[in-house]
Design an enzyme around this catalytic site. Structure first.
Site, mmCIF file in Angstrom:
data_model
loop_
_atom_site.group_PDB
_atom_site.id
_atom_site.type_symbol
_atom_site.label_atom_id
_atom_site.label_comp_id
_atom_site.label_asym_id
_atom_site.label_seq_id
_atom_site.Cartn_x
_atom_site.Cartn_y
_atom_site.Cartn_z
ATOM 1 N N ARG A 77 -6.432 6.027 8.767
ATOM 2 C CA ARG A 77 -5.709 7.186 9.295
ATOM 3 C C ARG A 77 -6.731 8.199 9.792
ATOM 4 O O ARG A 77 -7.844 8.278 9.271
ATOM 5 C CB ARG A 77 -4.833 7.808 8.205
ATOM 6 C CG ARG A 77 -3.759 6.867 7.678
ATOM 7 C CD ARG A 77 -3.015 7.462 6.480
ATOM 8 N NE ARG A 77 -2.019 6.527 5.967
ATOM 9 C CZ ARG A 77 -2.249 5.616 5.027
ATOM 10 N NH1 ARG A 77 -3.461 5.520 4.488
ATOM 11 N NH2 ARG A 77 -1.285 4.816 4.619
ATOM 12 N N HIS A 123 -2.774 6.743 15.429
ATOM 13 C CA HIS A 123 -1.942 5.830 14.656
ATOM 14 C C HIS A 123 -1.657 4.544 15.435
ATOM 15 O O HIS A 123 -1.487 3.478 14.830
ATOM 16 C CB HIS A 123 -0.650 6.506 14.206
ATOM 17 C CG HIS A 123 -0.219 6.069 12.843
ATOM 18 N ND1 HIS A 123 -0.878 6.433 11.689
ATOM 19 C CD2 HIS A 123 0.779 5.246 12.449
ATOM 20 C CE1 HIS A 123 -0.301 5.865 10.646
ATOM 21 N NE2 HIS A 123 0.715 5.137 11.072
ATOM 22 N N ARG A 127 -4.401 2.354 14.622
ATOM 23 C CA ARG A 127 -4.180 1.769 13.287
ATOM 24 C C ARG A 127 -3.229 0.571 13.397
ATOM 25 O O ARG A 127 -3.491 -0.494 12.841
ATOM 26 C CB ARG A 127 -3.615 2.846 12.362
ATOM 27 C CG ARG A 127 -3.345 2.417 10.933
ATOM 28 C CD ARG A 127 -3.026 3.673 10.110
ATOM 29 N NE ARG A 127 -2.328 3.376 8.880
ATOM 30 C CZ ARG A 127 -2.918 3.004 7.740
ATOM 31 N NH1 ARG A 127 -4.224 2.837 7.704
ATOM 32 N NH2 ARG A 127 -2.209 2.797 6.651
ATOM 33 N N HIS A 135 -2.113 0.172 2.771
ATOM 34 C CA HIS A 135 -0.660 0.232 2.579
ATOM 35 C C HIS A 135 -0.369 0.108 1.088
ATOM 36 O O HIS A 135 -0.948 -0.740 0.413
ATOM 37 C CB HIS A 135 0.041 -0.909 3.324
ATOM 38 C CG HIS A 135 0.081 -0.712 4.808
ATOM 39 N ND1 HIS A 135 0.123 -1.767 5.697
ATOM 40 C CD2 HIS A 135 0.110 0.413 5.562
ATOM 41 C CE1 HIS A 135 0.166 -1.295 6.922
ATOM 42 N NE2 HIS A 135 0.152 0.014 6.879
ATOM 43 N N LYS A 179 -3.184 8.868 1.912
ATOM 44 C CA LYS A 179 -1.753 9.177 1.813
ATOM 45 C C LYS A 179 -1.173 8.633 0.514
ATOM 46 O O LYS A 179 -0.301 9.238 -0.107
ATOM 47 C CB LYS A 179 -1.046 8.558 3.021
ATOM 48 C CG LYS A 179 0.440 8.822 3.099
ATOM 49 C CD LYS A 179 1.017 8.170 4.341
ATOM 50 C CE LYS A 179 2.522 8.328 4.396
ATOM 51 N NZ LYS A 179 3.097 7.668 5.575
ATOM 52 N N TYR A 192 4.723 -5.832 10.163
ATOM 53 C CA TYR A 192 4.035 -6.087 11.429
ATOM 54 C C TYR A 192 4.224 -7.526 11.907
ATOM 55 O O TYR A 192 4.096 -7.807 13.092
ATOM 56 C CB TYR A 192 2.542 -5.772 11.298
ATOM 57 C CG TYR A 192 2.263 -4.298 11.193
ATOM 58 C CD1 TYR A 192 1.907 -3.561 12.315
ATOM 59 C CD2 TYR A 192 2.382 -3.634 9.979
ATOM 60 C CE1 TYR A 192 1.654 -2.195 12.223
ATOM 61 C CE2 TYR A 192 2.136 -2.266 9.874
ATOM 62 C CZ TYR A 192 1.777 -1.558 10.999
ATOM 63 O OH TYR A 192 1.536 -0.212 10.910
#
Length: 197
Positions: A36, A135, A138, A161, A63, A170
């Site tokens: 990020r 992003h 990313r 994640h 995050k 994805y």
């Protein structure tokens, strides 16, 4: 999944081809690490393990509030080494004594995407649906790593994640990935299959 927007490797190469110096290093790091933007700009030189090829991303900077060591390619490490100045504390120093903020990074990527011709501005000055952001880089890391055959659990660890299911989303881009892979290898009946068989 249509909502996952990403650049394929050709798009990434186009971006890198118009970037120089610090701008190029920002792109390299965002894409190579799959991190990020906030994680990148708060990276200290002391977070970089040049010997083993990792950047430590402290839990306070993530995050998910989980520490991770993100793998860095040798090419990106070389570019980092070449950019360093004596006594430098932050990977991307700001104008004051602190680190670079996220806003200049957003503007840089926006400008480079326009220069590379992969992002257009409409007459009303609103960016097209192909807006390129940190992003998106990313997302591009995850999708292109999947294309390259990197196992999903390893990608999850790399990008941080919290749940494997987030990374697995994805894989719903699979039809596009399958088509790209087949097209890349030129698979089809015209390649070595005679009409008489």
């Amino acid at each position: 999944m249509d909502s996952i927007k990403y650049l394929d490797t050709i798009g990434i190469d186009s971006l890198l081809s118009v970037a120089k110096d610090r701008d190029r290093l920002i792109l390299l790091c965002l894409y190579d690490l799959g991190c990020r933007v906030g994680e990148l700009v708060t990276t200290r030189i002391s977070d970089i393990d040049f010997h083993n090829g990792f950047i430590r991303i402290q839990s306070s900077r993530t995050k998910t509030r989980h520490f991770r060591a993100a793998r860095v390619s040798q090419d990106t490490l070389r570019a980092i080494r070449e950019s360093l100045q004596p006594g430098q504390e932050w990977l991307f120093p700001g104008r004051s004594s602190g680190h670079l903020s996220t806003k200049p990074v957003l503007r840089t990527i926006d400008r480079l995407a326009e220069e590379a011709g992969i992002q257009e501005v409409s007459p009303r000055q609103k960016l097209s649906r192909k807006k390129v952001t940190p992003h998106i880089l990313r997302h591009s890391h995850v999708v292109n790593a999947l294309m390259a055959g990197v196992p999903v659990p390893m990608i999850q660890k790399q990008v941080g994640h919290k749940r494997l299911s987030t990374t697995e989303i994805y894989a719903t881009v699979a039809p596009a990935l399958v088509k790209e892979a087949y097209d890349l290898h030129g698979f089809g009946p015209a390649n070595g299959v005679s009409s008489g068989d």
